[in-house]
Scaffold this active site. Structure first.
Site, PDB file in Angstrom:
ATOM      1  N   ALA A   1       6.273  74.369  72.895  1.00 55.22           N
ATOM      2  CA  ALA A   1       6.823  75.238  73.937  1.00 55.22           C
ATOM      3  C   ALA A   1       5.768  75.858  74.833  1.00 55.22           C
ATOM      4  CB  ALA A   1       7.662  76.355  73.293  1.00 55.22           C
ATOM      5  N   GLY A   2       4.507  75.836  74.392  1.00 54.91           N
ATOM      6  CA  GLY A   2       3.466  76.543  75.130  1.00 54.91           C
ATOM      7  C   GLY A   2       2.986  75.796  76.358  1.00 54.91           C
TER       8      GLY A   2
ATOM      9  N   GLY B   1      -8.178  80.684  63.294  1.00 57.23           N
ATOM     10  CA  GLY B   1      -7.844  81.482  62.138  1.00 57.23           C
ATOM     11  C   GLY B   1      -8.519  80.888  60.915  1.00 57.23           C
TER      12      GLY B   1
ATOM     13  N   HIS C   1     -13.520  53.903  97.505  1.00 54.81           N
ATOM     14  CA  HIS C   1     -14.685  53.376  98.206  1.00 54.81           C
ATOM     15  C   HIS C   1     -15.977  54.075  97.785  1.00 54.81           C
ATOM     16  CE1 HIS C   1     -11.656  51.810 100.981  1.00 54.81           C
ATOM     17  NE2 HIS C   1     -11.254  53.040 101.196  1.00 54.81           N
TER      18      HIS C   1
END
Length: 404
Positions: free
Chosen positions: A12-13, A141, A315
């Site tokens: 979800a982040g 952590g 190019h």
């Protein structure tokens, strides 16, 4: 013990540390070797025996839903649940309550893990936490162990007591949902899964599993290390058209509809997507990943870089050790430097990349004029416009106009 066949994936982040690449896509949809990182994780889970995935979506959810659908395209079952506000990992897990039927695996969607280790982890006693060893534990952590049990979890600390960190993979029974209902907001204003885990730790019942293959893709330069891993396992394939006079060495995968024009020299491992035009006289060096509908033109050299879909480098350009977004256009003669004169590690916006060779991070839809120079460690936001003959150095927000 019943086999674990269900998995909750947290996706979800936004992935703010990945900006500007997440300006127009969720982090888990950033491609590695031309597949979204989330797809690599789902396919590894499938190989390990996971049959059903519940994906917690939020930021950019439509891109995830449209790409994966119900999962049938890749041979799994996929359901979705929405976390509207990013209120922590426990809140994300709580949003999936009622969607799993028994013991389940839970993983962060922005990491890489092998099928063998997922399968091995799923045979652990429950509850279990996956840990990994790192040389910079202060960024994560930290986990303290006694034998095979977790005895403490530390938030990010300047003086970590261990090199083992929480790798973001968990094995739970349905009981975890009762425990997360009992926790309150943390000091950061979030519902932290680690708060729920402390109950297990105090009981001495949280097992640890040490991973060997885990990789965290946290910053844009981590994409280079991650895609190198997949390219090393690449299978050679040619679904396109290779004209006479092209040299291909090593393992190279060429997508359908792609044309490699005469005089080009390609060294694998590298992957080139669908409907691209490469050359004439392009030089593609090892560990390069080119997305779909790209144009890599005359006298262009690309080395160890990731180029997303629909970008044109047509190019006399040089791109080294860089990550380039989609829909960009490089003016003739524009080049990216990738090595400092003092040979020290490159920093981007004051953050250490850990790489002595690193060029730039460039967002989506960036337009360069002719003969621009981009210095090592530059970060250019999506939608920037850069005038001809400009020297680009530093960090630029989205939609910035850069002139000489």
């Amino acid at each position: 013990m019943e086999p674990v066949t269900e998995c909750i994936l947290l996706a979800a982040g936004e992935g703010k540390r990945m900006r500007p690449l997440t300006t127009s896509r969720p982090k888990v949809m950033i491609p590695l070797a031309n597949r979204p990182m989330l797809e690599h994780l789902i396919l590894a889970g499938k190989e390990a025996g996971i049959q059903r995935f519940i994906i917690v979506v939020g930021y950019g959810e439509q891109a995830i839903r449209e790409y994966f659908g119900d999962g049938s395209r890749i041979g799994v079952e996929i359901d979705y649940v929405v976390q509207r506000k990013q209120l922590g990992t426990a809140d994300a897990l709580r949003s999936a309550e009622g969607l799993v039927s028994g013991n389940f695996l839970m993983m962060n969607g922005d990491m890489l893990l092998s099928a063998d280790e997922i399968a091995e982890f799923c045979r652990m006693p429950i509850p279990a936490l996956a840990v990994s060893e790192t040389d910079h534990p202060e960024d994560y952590g930290v986990v303290l162990l006694e034998g095979d049990r977790v005895v403490n979890l530390e938030e990010k600390s300047k003086n970590p007591k261990s090199r083992l960190i929480n790798a973001g993979a968990y094995l739970f029974s349905l009981e975890i949902f009762e425990r997360i209902q009992m926790i309150g907001l943390s000091r950061r204003g979030e519902y932290e899964l680690t708060d729920a885990l402390m109950g297990y730790i105090n009981e001495g019942s949280l097992f640890a599993f040490c991973l060997r293959s885990w990789m965290d893709v946290g910053y844009p330069w981590d994409i280079l290390a991650a895609h190198e891993l997949f390219l090393d396992a690449l299978q050679a394939e040619n679904l396109g058209t290779v004209e006479e006079g092209v040299v291909i060495k090593g393992t190279v995968a060429i997508g359908e509809g792609t044309i490699i024009r005469s005089g080009s020299y390609i060294e694998g491992p590298c992957i080139i997507g669908k409907d691209c035009i490469v050359g004439p006289h392009a030089y593609i060096r090892p560990r390069t990943s080119i997305g779909d509908m790209c144009h890599i033109g005359n006298a262009v050299e690309i080395k160890n870089s990731v180029i997303l879909n629909k970008t044109k480098i047509p190019h006399f350009n040089y791109i080294g050790d860089s990550v380039i977004g989609s829909g960009c256009n490089f003016g003739a003669g524009t080049k990216i430097a990738n090595l400092r004169h003092d040979y020290t590690v490159v920093h981007v916006g004051g953050i250490r990349t850990g790489r002595k060779k690193f060029g730039a991070v460039i967002g989506d839809n960036v337009l360069f004029g002719i003969n621009c120079s981009v210095n090592t460690g530059s970060l250019i936001g999506s939608g920037c416009r850069i005038a001809p003959h400009s020297f680009v150095d530093g960090v630029y927000d989205d939609e910035t106009i850069i002139s000489r």
